[in-house]
Scaffold this motif. Structure first.
Motif, PDB file in Angstrom:
ATOM      1  N   MET A   1       0.788  -1.334  -0.019  1.00 54.50           N
ATOM      2  CA  MET A   1       0.035  -0.001   0.101  1.00 54.50           C
ATOM      3  C   MET A   1       0.738   1.280   0.003  1.00 54.50           C
ATOM      4  O   MET A   1       1.703   1.387   0.914  1.00 54.50           O
ATOM      5  CB  MET A   1      -0.855   0.153   1.437  1.00 54.50           C
ATOM      6  CG  MET A   1      -1.580   1.015   1.366  1.00 54.50           C
ATOM      7  SD  MET A   1      -2.962   1.027   2.608  1.00 54.50           S
ATOM      8  CE  MET A   1      -2.366   0.128   3.806  1.00 54.50           C
ATOM      9  N   SER A   2       0.465   2.032  -0.885  1.00 49.90           N
ATOM     10  CA  SER A   2       1.445   3.299  -0.992  1.00 49.90           C
ATOM     11  C   SER A   2       1.354   4.329   0.204  1.00 49.90           C
ATOM     12  O   SER A   2       0.475   4.156   0.837  1.00 49.90           O
ATOM     13  CB  SER A   2       1.002   4.134  -2.138  1.00 49.90           C
ATOM     14  OG  SER A   2       0.927   5.420  -1.880  1.00 49.90           O
ATOM     15  N   HIS A   3       2.426   4.850   0.460  1.00 56.52           N
ATOM     16  CA  HIS A   3       2.222   5.634   1.875  1.00 56.52           C
ATOM     17  C   HIS A   3       1.292   6.800   1.743  1.00 56.52           C
ATOM     18  O   HIS A   3       0.774   7.141   2.978  1.00 56.52           O
ATOM     19  CB  HIS A   3       3.776   6.174   2.207  1.00 56.52           C
ATOM     20  CG  HIS A   3       4.179   7.267   1.106  1.00 56.52           C
ATOM     21  ND1 HIS A   3       4.796   6.825  -0.252  1.00 56.52           N
ATOM     22  CD2 HIS A   3       3.927   8.628   1.095  1.00 56.52           C
ATOM     23  CE1 HIS A   3       4.766   8.058  -0.889  1.00 56.52           C
ATOM     24  NE2 HIS A   3       4.430   8.876  -0.099  1.00 56.52           N
ATOM     25  N   VAL A   4       0.919   7.328   0.665  1.00 52.92           N
ATOM     26  CA  VAL A   4      -0.210   8.088   0.704  1.00 52.92           C
ATOM     27  C   VAL A   4      -1.275   7.621   1.290  1.00 52.92           C
ATOM     28  O   VAL A   4      -1.997   8.348   2.202  1.00 52.92           O
ATOM     29  CB  VAL A   4      -0.630   8.431  -0.676  1.00 52.92           C
ATOM     30  CG1 VAL A   4      -1.687   9.082  -1.061  1.00 52.92           C
ATOM     31  CG2 VAL A   4       0.591   9.150  -1.368  1.00 52.92           C
ATOM     32  N   PHE A   5      -1.840   6.205   0.976  1.00 48.69           N
ATOM     33  CA  PHE A   5      -2.907   5.760   1.641  1.00 48.69           C
ATOM     34  C   PHE A   5      -2.836   5.615   3.169  1.00 48.69           C
ATOM     35  O   PHE A   5      -3.603   5.761   3.891  1.00 48.69           O
ATOM     36  CB  PHE A   5      -3.404   4.366   0.850  1.00 48.69           C
ATOM     37  CG  PHE A   5      -4.113   4.900  -0.355  1.00 48.69           C
ATOM     38  CD1 PHE A   5      -3.080   4.487  -1.628  1.00 48.69           C
ATOM     39  CD2 PHE A   5      -5.094   5.236  -0.457  1.00 48.69           C
ATOM     40  CE1 PHE A   5      -3.672   4.863  -2.722  1.00 48.69           C
ATOM     41  CE2 PHE A   5      -5.744   5.601  -1.805  1.00 48.69           C
ATOM     42  CZ  PHE A   5      -5.236   5.233  -2.950  1.00 48.69           C
ATOM     43  N   LEU A   6      -1.773   5.221   3.503  1.00 48.07           N
ATOM     44  CA  LEU A   6      -1.434   5.214   5.052  1.00 48.07           C
ATOM     45  C   LEU A   6      -1.678   6.506   5.768  1.00 48.07           C
ATOM     46  O   LEU A   6      -2.395   6.566   6.760  1.00 48.07           O
ATOM     47  CB  LEU A   6       0.227   4.873   5.275  1.00 48.07           C
ATOM     48  CG  LEU A   6       0.542   4.255   6.351  1.00 48.07           C
ATOM     49  CD1 LEU A   6      -0.323   3.081   6.794  1.00 48.07           C
ATOM     50  CD2 LEU A   6       1.953   4.092   6.850  1.00 48.07           C
ATOM     51  N   TYR A   7      -1.308   7.593   5.014  1.00 45.92           N
ATOM     52  CA  TYR A   7      -1.591   8.884   5.911  1.00 45.92           C
ATOM     53  C   TYR A   7      -3.161   9.022   5.726  1.00 45.92           C
ATOM     54  O   TYR A   7      -3.677   9.589   6.844  1.00 45.92           O
ATOM     55  CB  TYR A   7      -0.873  10.072   5.290  1.00 45.92           C
ATOM     56  CG  TYR A   7       0.525  10.194   5.421  1.00 45.92           C
ATOM     57  CD1 TYR A   7       1.514  10.200   4.130  1.00 45.92           C
ATOM     58  CD2 TYR A   7       1.091  10.038   6.408  1.00 45.92           C
ATOM     59  CE1 TYR A   7       2.854  10.168   4.447  1.00 45.92           C
ATOM     60  CE2 TYR A   7       2.510   9.984   6.820  1.00 45.92           C
ATOM     61  CZ  TYR A   7       3.322  10.142   5.751  1.00 45.92           C
ATOM     62  OH  TYR A   7       4.633  10.093   5.856  1.00 45.92           O
ATOM     63  N   ALA A   8      -3.852   8.679   4.694  1.00 46.28           N
ATOM     64  CA  ALA A   8      -5.154   9.070   4.570  1.00 46.28           C
ATOM     65  C   ALA A   8      -5.914   8.274   5.423  1.00 46.28           C
ATOM     66  O   ALA A   8      -6.884   8.810   6.191  1.00 46.28           O
ATOM     67  CB  ALA A   8      -5.642   8.548   3.164  1.00 46.28           C
TER      68      ALA A   8
END
Lengths: 102, 235, 470
Positions: free
Chosen positions: A1-8
């Motif tokens: 999972m890309s880190h973008v989605f982690l933040y989201a």
């Protein structure tokens, strides 16, 4: 999972956490803080997902939206705090009366 | 204190609430994860139009030019909050507190000039690097809060009309620029490309001052009372 | 223009507090003129789109004026003028200096909201609206008003945050926050469903629909009278308007289930609000619960879905705005006159405030839905739509609601019209306060007589056309 989605997802988590705190606590300061946490959650979602651009630089529009949102949140928090102090001064407690929650 | 805080919800209903909210979080998380992993958003549009916007920092361009109307309304929000706080009462005994300790005595003298310089720099550099009116305004506000914490009291002559002029300046400048542009025959806030950079800087400068002073005034928590200030300064 | 003028008024009133009152009144007149001008333009040329900053969506922000927004603007202008005149007689000098900038901000926010075609811009206007409203409620001072204002603020912020999260999801799904562009690009997906849920929840909270209505009665009842009028008549229109726009443009894929849910909540609001109104002993609380009930009617239009139903709901909204403002002004007069608003003691008022009582009765007629008032026309259209689509149970709700409204209006009027032996020592009520109440109530009734024109107005720009013809 890309880190973008982690933040989201972290943003979603903050939002829900804030919502829980808002409902459960009755002290006004905690309520105000809970709203701030929720706001930060929403801003995090906005900004994180802006990083999905194919190029190097992220989408600037959500960033501008979040700046606007932060200013609005500050203003609202300032008003809320002043109001809370006045409620305390008038009623002696920094809580909303519960009978009126009907 | 802890027990009294949660008293209105019994233990059982709290678990129900936790369950419901977890379901909400999972649902929202799922919705987020279903979004595509590559989405240009409006970034390309911004990049296409940025030369005519007058600045090269894309966020400033969006804030002050493409979506400047939002920023105008936002200056209004700041002012409303201040009006609300002022309507609630006068300053609690802020200016009459005892003299500050040694740290608070020295710190403002060292920091405030630096903060003002930093604010000015942020304002200027916002045109082509991260920075701009809000960032600069926040730093200025911090400087104001520091001064207030150290027991500084505004001179009574500054508190009436001049204070209000500065507070209204951000919204006022936006408004004036917008009106002038309408009178000249363009749409609201449609900057001519040649002047765009200058107009943006002008608006941002007024906004920075406004934001900084508004933040400091919000920190005070009440309306400055001319009578009490006058009395304090008279002895 | 209609947005800039009140903002100008704010600046001027803020900088010259001593002259706030006359400046505020002049601005109010100016805004009415502006709205009339815009109305003329829309009627002549059809719906208008205006790109702020010259960029146009999706990069910039668009303003959009069609029949629906125009109707909202005009109602706001008329009621706003009434409130301005009323307030000029109500507040003392010191409060007036703070009142006028706040009120003009509220009006500016309303106008900006009704004209906006950009969902993030709508968020900013919602916040501006909410903060000014809270500050205005708190003007009354006293523990009741302050706690009500605090609750209102927290609720308002919560609703806005839900709304904003929905905006975030929509933007990141489709790359724009412009309503028209979103309408083109939208397709069902989990993110859209989530956004629908979030935004609806937030807006329902802000419109005080049952069961999320708990914050409204205390806030509307303990605020100063003109502020109560503003809140019940105008501010509640704003969140409903946004919900309506979203529903029509971006969410037409939902259909039955959500619509029925809204209808159910609306019906519950009508019944619950009516019953609670009957139980009140204080006039302003009664009127506030009546607002909860009347707002419930609006949500009956969701399951009915035909354009006739929408127009009926909007007609009800407009009449309600006029009638409710008049009612609160009347209550304010009574409060000023006698120093209290206990319903049981209203019998001493009748002889001394005939204009006010007439105003209240006329407004009550519109709320009950008796002919020939605007309220009657609205309910008639909704009834018609309910029978046409075969959903007769909503018709039942309408009738029951009307009966409840009749009950609580008669409760007040009954007490007020029986002359008592002992009269109060009275404070003077300025004439303008009585006249504005009367004129607004009269307008609510007249709306029943002049129906074709407002209905035709709603057709401009076809917001209800397309998938909802009928």
């Amino acid at each position: 999972m890309s880190h973008v989605f982690l933040y989201a997802l972290a943003g979603v988590g903050l939002f829900t956490l804030g919502l829980y705190a808002l409902i459960v606590h009755t002290h006004l300061l905690r309520n105000i803080l809970a709203i701030n946490v929720m706001g930060s959650g929403v801003f995090l979602v906005l900004v994180a997902l802006a990083g999905r651009t194919p190029g190097a630089s992220p989408d600037p529009v959500p960033h501008a939206m979040v700046i606007t949102g932060i200013v609005v949140a500050i203003s609202a928090t300032a008003l809320a705090l002043a109001l809370m102090l006045r409620v305390r001064a008038e009623t002696g407690r920094a809580r909303l009366p519960e009978e009126q929650l009907e | 204190m802890r027990a009294a805080d949660h008293s209105w919800l019994s233990l059982a209903s709290r678990w129900v609430l936790l369950l419901l909210l977890s379901a909400l979080a999972v649902g929202l998380g799922y919705a987020v994860l279903c979004l595509s992993s590559q989405a240009p958003g409006l970034g390309e549009r911004v990049a296409e139009n940025i030369e005519t916007s007058g600045v090269s920092n894309p966020v400033t361009a969006v804030l002050l030019n493409f979506r400047g109307y939002d920023t105008l309304l936002e200056m209004g929000v700041l002012l409303v909050a201040l009006l609300g706080v002022w309507s609630l009462g006068s300053i609690p005994e802020q200016c009459e507190s005892p003299p500050p300790g040694p740290v608070l005595n020295m710190l403002p003298r060292l920091l405030v000039p630096v903060l003002i310089l930093v604010a000015g720099y942020l304002l200027w550099v916002g045109a082509y690097a991260p920075g701009g009116a809000f960032q600069a305004g926040s730093v200025l506000g911090a400087a104001g809060v520091l001064l207030l914490l150290a027991g500084w009291c505004p001179d009574v002559r500054l508190v009436g009309l001049p204070l209000r002029i500065v507070l209204a300046a951000g919204l006022g400048m936006f408004f004036t620029v917008g009106m002038v542009l309408i009178l000249v025959g363009r749409q609201l806030l449609e900057y001519p490309p040649a002047l765009a950079g200058t107009l943006i800087l002008l608006i941002e400068a007024a906004a920075t001052l406004s934001i900084g002073i508004t933040l400091a005034a919000l920190f005070l928590g009440g309306r400055p009372d001319k009578e009490r200030l006058r009395r304090r300064f008279s002895h | 223009m209609a947005i800039l003028l009140p903002l100008a008024g704010v600046l001027v009133c803020f900088l010259w507090p001593r002259r706030a009152k006359p400046l505020g009144l002049v601005t109010a007149l100016g805004v009415v003129v502006c709205v009339a001008g815009l109305g003329w333009q829309v009627v002549e040329q059809g719906a208008q789109r205006y790109a702020v900053g010259g960029w146009g969506a999706p990069l910039g922000i668009d303003l959009y004026a069609d029949g629906l927004s125009l109707l909202m603007l005009m109602v706001t202008a008329v009621v706003g003028l009434g409130i301005s005149v009323y307030s000029s007689g109500y507040f003392g000098r010191k409060t007036a200096a703070v009142f006028w900038p706040l009120w003009l901000f509220l009006w500016a926010a309303l106008n900006a909201l009704f004209l906006s075609a950009d969902i993030f811009n709508l968020y900013v206007t919602l916040e501006l609206l909410g903060l000014s409203a809270v500050a205005l409620v708190a003007l009354a001072g006293g523990a009741d008003a302050l706690t009500a204002a605090m609750r209102y603020l927290l609720v308002s912020l919560l609703g806005s945050l839900f709304y904003l999260l929905g905006v975030a999801l929509l933007y990141h799904s489709f790359g724009s926050v412009d309503i028209v562009i979103l309408a083109e690009r939208v397709e069902p997906s989990p993110a859209v469903w989530a956004a629908v849920g979030l935004m609806s929840a937030g807006l329902l909270l802000k419109t005080a629909v049952f069961p999320l209505h708990f914050w409204l009665p205390p806030a509307h009842a303990s605020a100063p009278a003109p502020v109560s009028a503003m809140l019940s008549a105008l501010v509640v229109m704003a969140s409903f308007y946004i919900l309506l726009r979203l529903w029509l443009e971006i969410f037409p894929l939902n259909g039955a289930a959500l619509g029925q849910l809204f209808g159910l909540l609306g019906a519950a609001a009508v019944l619950w609000g009516g019953i609670q109104a009957l139980r009140q002993t204080r006039l302003k609380l009664l009127i506030a619960y009546s607002t909860v009930a009347q707002l419930g009617y609006l949500f009956l239009a969701f399951p009915l879905g035909t354009s006739f139903a929408w127009k009926g709901a909007l007609y009800l909204l407009v009449s309600h705005a006029l009638a409710k403002a008049a009612m609160f002004m009347a209550a304010g007069n009574i409060l000023r006159f006698g120093g209290h608003d206990r319903i049981a003691d209203l019998d001493r008022v009748a002889q001394r405030l005939p204009l006010t009582l007439t105003a209240f009765t006329l407004a009550g007629i519109s709320s009950m839905g008796l002919p020939p008032s605007g309220g009657f026309t609205g309910k008639w259209m909704l009834l018609d739509a309910a029978l046409y689509t075969g959903q007769w149970w909503w018709a039942l709700t309408l009738i029951l609601g009307g009966l409840l409204a009749a009950a609580y209006v008669f409760k007040v009027v009954g007490y007020a019209f029986t002359p008592a032996e002992v009269t109060h020592e009275a404070s003077v009520v300025p004439a303008r306060m009585e006249w504005t109440a009367l004129l607004l109530a009269l307008a609510a009734v007249l709306l029943g007589l002049f129906t074709p024109w407002p209905l035709a107005l709603l057709d401009i720009g076809f917001p209800f056309g397309g998938g909802y013809a009928g």
